[in-house]
Enzyme design. Structure first.
Site, PDB file in Angstrom:
ATOM      1  N   HIS A  55       0.831  -1.226   0.000  1.00  0.00           N
ATOM      2  CA  HIS A  55       0.000   0.000   0.000  1.00  0.00           C
ATOM      3  C   HIS A  55       0.862   1.272   0.000  1.00  0.00           C
ATOM      4  CE1 HIS A  55      -3.795  -2.169   0.606  1.00  0.00           C
ATOM      5  NE2 HIS A  55      -3.089  -2.978   1.371  1.00  0.00           N
ATOM      6  N   ASN A 128     -10.277  -3.018   2.233  1.00  0.00           N
ATOM      7  CA  ASN A 128      -9.958  -2.928   0.806  1.00  0.00           C
ATOM      8  C   ASN A 128     -11.240  -2.655   0.034  1.00  0.00           C
ATOM      9  OD1 ASN A 128      -7.135  -3.459   0.732  1.00  0.00           O
ATOM     10  ND2 ASN A 128      -7.511  -5.632   1.017  1.00  0.00           N
TER      11      ASN A 128
END
Ligand code: NDP
Length: 484
Positions: A55, A128
């Site tokens: 990320h 997510n």
């Protein structure tokens, strides 16, 4: 312009010359006594903090969450109590595998990390844009991510490693199907849903619990990028999603999501047809329908990317009273890993930074550490328990007790059905979506070096749905394995 501020060093002294180093004579060499030069170069060398291992590439925004349906019968968490209650929040969207400067429009899950600045401290939902994950035990996470990152020899992405791992980890099949479907490349960050993914526990005022899952549904509608356009954009404007989010908010076109929950009575967990703590599975919405909870609107861009996005730290363990962990093994691993990542890359005092700091006072006995920038508790009492009026336990907020059974052991989940839900997803797609899914998978698997990996993976697709497996086998010019 008048009233210009003096340029100063970081220690506040006026700088007389910021263009010319101090030299011995006009030609030099440069003198080490030019401490302004030394400090300037040394600070520049230290401008980066380590990028997140996963990320790394992200975009953030501030916003407001408002309760639209009171669910206080299920949780005492104040941010979810009382229709009309508003809570400030911050969100960070991200891709997973790419580096800080990588392209936005790649096929990858999108991180969807939300921080609520509640009246009881911060609450983070770190999910997510997909409801499930590739693996369900954190012990597999470093191996999984190694296959998503660069090959140590070539420094290239390695499709053989990707499919080798997935084919040996069939619990990934559901998430792989979502990733390879049209929703694997959202049109923008505004046109995708968000999910808490894990199961959490909500506890009400009476100490009674329920299991809960979070769904953020985009009000902009789902829109995805055509693969050719996505590839073109990745070259022409690698920051396409970041730019779109910033510009939309800047011009007052505030993106919004409705927050829904699924609620499961605690006792159902023992008998439900899927393990509700297995993050590779969803709870069917036919069994546990979505219940509206609130609305989140993003309405303010960060003033400074590094201060507020790069240094933002989220953890699925950042709970408030009324919200607790579930036994989900992947969640349990993340409860450690996220805080640990922040302590490494931002420092032990990361929660003191403005973007991470709770809006309420944090009162505890933590002291010192790198970059402690506040008053460090001044002369107040620095241990607990004490006789000097320091902060005391709020005993009404003890964990809601729960039963555990079984032996301590290294045992897998009690289900090997990795196929039903992946097949359900394949079957709900339109004919055109199915065709694009198959084409994407065939394209992604073609470079895999070993035929045995392809055959093993085709067997998984076949078990999800015979048509799904057969079409991929045909696309790769291979037969469906006999044992599938
Ligand atoms: P439902 O028919 O009740 O729900 C189907 C879900 O699938 C909806 O949430 C819908 O969300 C979503 N969906 C629809 N089209 C697509 C698509 N092209 N790609 C991804 N998701 C899509 O059935 P179930 O709850 O029994 O679930 C069936 C399958 O749907 C599951 O196996 C799972 O793969 C998938 N799914 C389920 C979710 C859940 O929480 N139960 C969440 C997301 C997907 P939308 O309104 O956004 O289209």
């Amino acid at each position: 312009m008048t009233n210009k501020k003096n340029l100063t060093t970081s220690w506040g002294a006026p700088v007389g010359d910021n263009q010319n180093s101090i030299t011995a004579g006009q030609r030099g060499p440069v003198l080490i006594q030019d401490v302004h030069l030394l400090e300037k170069l040394a600070h520049f060398n230290r401008e980066r903090v380590p990028e997140r291992v996963v990320h790394a590439k992200g975009a953030g925004a501030f916003g407001t969450f408002e309760v639209t349906n009171d669910l206080s019968q299920y949780t005492k968490a104040k941010l979810f109590n009382g229709v009309g209650k508003k809570t400030d929040m911050f969100i960070r969207f991200s891709t997973v595998a790419g580096e800080l400067g990588s392209a936005d429009t790649v096929r990858d899950p999108r991180g969807f990390a939300v921080k609520f600045y509640t009246e009881e401290g911060n609450y983070d939902i770190v999910g997510n844009n997909t409801p499930v994950f590739f693996i369900r035990d954190a012990i597999k996470f470093p191996d999984f991510i190694h296959t998503q990152k660069r090959d140590p020899r070539t420094h290239l992405k390695n499709p053989t490693a990707v499919w080798d791992f997935w084919s040996h980890s069939p619990e990934s099949l559901h998430q792989v199907t979502i990733l390879m479907s049209d929703r694997g490349i959202p049109a923008t960050l505004r046109h995708t849903h968000g999910f808490g993914s894990h199961t959490f526990k909500w506890v009400n005022d009476e100490g009674k619990g329920v299991w809960v899952k979070y769904h953020f549904k985009t009000e902009q509608g789902i829109k995805n990028l055509d693969v050719d356009l996505a590839a073109k954009l990745a070259g022409e404007n690698p920051d396409y999603h970041t730019e779109d989010l910033f510009n939309a908010i800047e011009k007052g076109d505030f993106p919004a999501w409705k927050l829904y929950v699924q609620i499961m009575p605690l006792e159902d967990a023992d008998t439900y047809r899927f393990d509700p703590f297995d993050v590779t599975k969803v709870w069917s919405q036919k069994d546990y329908p979505l219940i509206e909870l609130g609305r989140m609107e993003l309405n303010r861009n960060p003033e400074n990317y590094f201060a507020e996005v790069e240094q933002a730290t989220f953890s699925p363990g950042t709970f408030v009273p009324g919200i607790e962990a579930s036994p989900d093994k992947m969640l349990q691993g993340r409860l450690f890993a996220y805080g640990d990542a922040h302590r490494y890359r931002v420092g032990a005092n990361h929660n003191h930074l403005p973007v991470n700091r709770p809006k309420v006072e944090a009162n505890n006995y933590q002291r010192d550490g790198f970059m402690r920038a506040d008053d460090n508790g001044k002369g107040s009492v620095y241990y607990e328990p004490n006789s000097f009026g320091g902060p005391v336990e709020a005993t009404e907020n003890k964990l809601a007790p729960f039963e555990v059974t079984g032996q301590a052991a290294q045992v897998g989940h009690n289900s090997d059905d990795h196929y039903t839900q992946a097949g359900d997803l394949y079957r709900l797609l339109s004919a055109e979506e199915k065709t694009r899914l198959v084409e994407t998978i065939v394209g992604a698997m073609k470079p895999v070096e070993l035929e045995e990996i392809k055959l093993r993976q085709i067997g998984h697709f076949y078990k999800a749905d015979p048509e799904y497996g057969t079409r991929i086998a045909e696309g790769l010019g291979l037969a469906v394995p006999q044992e599938a």
